[in-house]
Write an enzyme that holds these catalytic residues in place. Structure first.
Site, short mmCIF file in Angstrom:
data_model
loop_
_atom_site.label_atom_id
_atom_site.label_comp_id
_atom_site.label_asym_id
_atom_site.label_seq_id
_atom_site.Cartn_x
_atom_site.Cartn_y
_atom_site.Cartn_z
N ARG A 169 0.74 -1.48 0.05
CA ARG A 169 0.03 0.05 0.03
C ARG A 169 1.18 1.12 -0.28
O ARG A 169 2.20 0.50 0.43
CB ARG A 169 -1.06 -0.03 1.65
CG ARG A 169 -0.31 -0.42 2.66
CD ARG A 169 -1.01 -0.18 3.46
NE ARG A 169 -0.78 -0.81 5.08
CZ ARG A 169 -0.36 -0.01 6.04
NH1 ARG A 169 -0.54 2.26 5.63
NH2 ARG A 169 0.54 -0.06 6.88
N ARG A 173 -3.06 10.85 0.48
CA ARG A 173 -4.01 11.29 1.53
C ARG A 173 -4.71 12.60 0.45
O ARG A 173 -3.44 13.65 0.12
CB ARG A 173 -3.37 12.26 2.57
CG ARG A 173 -2.74 10.75 3.87
CD ARG A 173 -1.36 12.09 4.61
NE ARG A 173 -1.57 10.75 5.40
CZ ARG A 173 -0.15 11.11 6.23
NH1 ARG A 173 0.68 11.74 6.38
NH2 ARG A 173 0.74 10.41 7.01
N ARG A 246 19.25 -6.45 1.45
CA ARG A 246 19.29 -5.26 0.43
C ARG A 246 20.82 -4.18 1.49
O ARG A 246 20.73 -4.37 2.78
CB ARG A 246 18.85 -4.42 0.27
CG ARG A 246 18.38 -4.54 -0.73
CD ARG A 246 18.91 -5.09 -2.60
NE ARG A 246 19.20 -3.43 -3.10
CZ ARG A 246 20.00 -3.26 -3.78
NH1 ARG A 246 20.66 -4.14 -4.39
NH2 ARG A 246 19.85 -1.94 -4.25
N ARG A 277 19.07 9.56 -1.06
CA ARG A 277 18.25 10.53 -0.59
C ARG A 277 19.81 11.14 -0.13
O ARG A 277 21.19 10.81 0.44
CB ARG A 277 17.63 10.57 0.55
CG ARG A 277 17.88 8.93 2.00
CD ARG A 277 16.40 9.12 2.04
NE ARG A 277 16.94 7.76 3.60
CZ ARG A 277 16.04 7.42 4.75
NH1 ARG A 277 15.59 7.88 4.97
NH2 ARG A 277 16.71 6.40 5.40
N GLU A 297 23.21 8.56 0.68
CA GLU A 297 23.16 7.47 0.83
C GLU A 297 22.43 6.43 -0.35
O GLU A 297 21.82 6.43 -0.30
CB GLU A 297 21.46 7.12 1.69
CG GLU A 297 21.51 5.52 2.71
CD GLU A 297 19.92 5.94 3.51
OE1 GLU A 297 18.54 5.58 2.39
OE2 GLU A 297 19.63 6.66 3.99
N TYR A 345 11.37 -7.34 8.63
CA TYR A 345 11.88 -5.89 8.85
C TYR A 345 11.12 -4.73 10.01
O TYR A 345 9.87 -5.39 9.71
CB TYR A 345 11.68 -5.17 7.38
CG TYR A 345 11.76 -3.07 7.89
CD1 TYR A 345 13.00 -3.08 7.65
CD2 TYR A 345 10.34 -2.36 7.93
CE1 TYR A 345 13.50 -1.72 7.93
CE2 TYR A 345 11.20 -0.64 7.92
CZ TYR A 345 12.62 -0.75 8.30
OH TYR A 345 12.66 1.23 8.26
N ASP A 347 10.44 -1.86 12.74
CA ASP A 347 10.11 0.03 13.17
C ASP A 347 11.20 0.46 14.23
O ASP A 347 10.49 -0.82 14.92
CB ASP A 347 9.26 0.41 12.41
CG ASP A 347 9.08 1.50 11.38
OD1 ASP A 347 9.76 1.24 10.59
OD2 ASP A 347 7.94 1.22 11.10
#
Length: 364
Positions: A169, A173, A246, A277, A297, A345, A347
């Site tokens: 997804r 917004r 990665r 970035r 990066e 992964y 957070d």
């Protein structure tokens, strides 16, 4: 000792802290020359530089937010990245500011209509790859302007060759809101993440520059239990083969100006830039230093000696991980936890929640 913890990242540090609170004897061994895993910060020009890429704490879980705030105060930083594509700046995540920059629309209905028209053909069938998945979610213009080249740099593969599940997804917004996260709580520790790690590990023996596998039998013999937070395939000596990751490479630069790009994070979409970035670290803490430090990066395939970043959770690697996960091992001796041991992964708030769940299970 009661527990030997292999790795001093957030997972290991939280568990060690909670175990010590309960009167357990704990020692941490760490392969790197610093504590804190990937949240570690270098201090350069009096700026806390996120050594392993931008780390922005965010969560909807008040319990987790209160937990970290007992150790260090968090500031009010809001992640509002900017994307540079074809020499034009766009707001992220995709919101009414982005749609106005792309199409000149000013009303949500106008933006919805364009996206629906551009994505209609791809919503009639199951997307077969990342490109089809992305267009089905946000339309062709956004895909080509803000997703395609960035994603191909990030993964080192064409979007048509990447599985659709990578983009399950995308945040869209129809409000003028540049806050990347929708979580209620967000910020950066005042004084940097090292303060959080130092508070968690206060009073705990931490030995740096130690490779657990250089003398595994000895280290195992020193504790009743071992919490292992490293790569699970390495623990089992790659008996089924290596899991894919990665990785990232970073280039820091000190610049003799007080403000290089005006934002903490600017994504560089176009392939003409090898990096994805630029991070300007002082903006994470609203710094007013005379100089600034930026980090470019560069994504890359993992090679021996690199740091592990993103697990490649495709079908092949998930099957391989399942083999490692199901190897019989004494649960009374070994515990596995964290992003590398779980090949997942996380957070930061998810890592902490997972560690606290382990604490609850272990000491209930």
């Amino acid at each position: 000792m009661d527990y030997l913890v292999v790795g001093s990242g957030l997972f290991g540090s939280v568990f060690a802290h909670e175990a010590r609170k309960r009167g357990k004897t704990v020692k941490i061994i760490e392969k790197r020359d610093h504590r804190g895993g990937n949240v570690y910060c270098d201090n350069i020009e009096n700026i806390n530089v996120h050594k392993y890429g931008a780390h922005i704490f965010h969560t909807n879980d008040k319990i987790i937010w209160d937990y970290v705030n007992q150790f260090v105060e968090f500031n009010r930083f809001t992640n509002s990245p900017i994307a540079l594509s074809k020499n034009k700046l766009y707001n992220l995540p995709f919101n009414m500011n982005t749609f106005n920059q792309l199409w000149g629309v000013v009303k949500p209905e106008e933006a919805k209509k364009i996206i629906e028209q551009q994505s209609a053909a791809f919503r009639e069938s199951e997307p077969e790859n990342l490109e089809e998945q992305a267009i089905s979610l946000v339309g062709k213009d956004i895909f080509e302007c803000l997703i395609k080249e960035y994603t191909e740099k990030q993964w080192g593969r064409e979007c048509k060759d990447l599985p659709a599940f990578i983009i399950k997804r995308l945040p869209v917004r129809y409000t003028f809101d540049n806050n990347y996260f929708k979580d209620k709580f967000q910020g950066i520790p005042v004084g940097g993440y090292n303060r959080l790690i130092d508070a968690l590990l206060e009073g705990i023996d931490v030995e740096l520059n130690v490779d657990y596998f250089s003398n595994k039998e000895y280290y195992d013999s020193r504790a009743d239990k071992v919490l292992y937070t490293g790569p699970i395939d390495r623990f089992f000596n790659y008996c089924f083969g290596k899991l894919d990751y990665r990785s990232l490479r970073f280039e820091n630069e000190i610049i003799d100006t007080d403000n290089f790009q005006g934002n903490a994070v600017v994504n560089y979409i176009d392939k003409e830039f090898d990096f994805t970035r630029i991070i300007e670290h002082k903006h994470f803490e609203f710094g007013e230093q005379e100089k600034t430090v930026i980090t470019r990066e560069y994504p890359k395939e993992y090679e021996e000696g690199d740091e592990y970043y993103y697990p490649v959770n495709d079908n092949k690697n998930n099957r391989l991980f399942s083999k490692y996960k199901n190897i019989p091992i004494d649960p009374g001796k070994y515990i596995f936890g964290g992003r590398l041991a779980e090949y997942k992964y996380y957070d930061m708030h998810q890592v902490i929640a997972s560690a606290l769940k382990l604490v609850s299970d272990e000491f209930s």
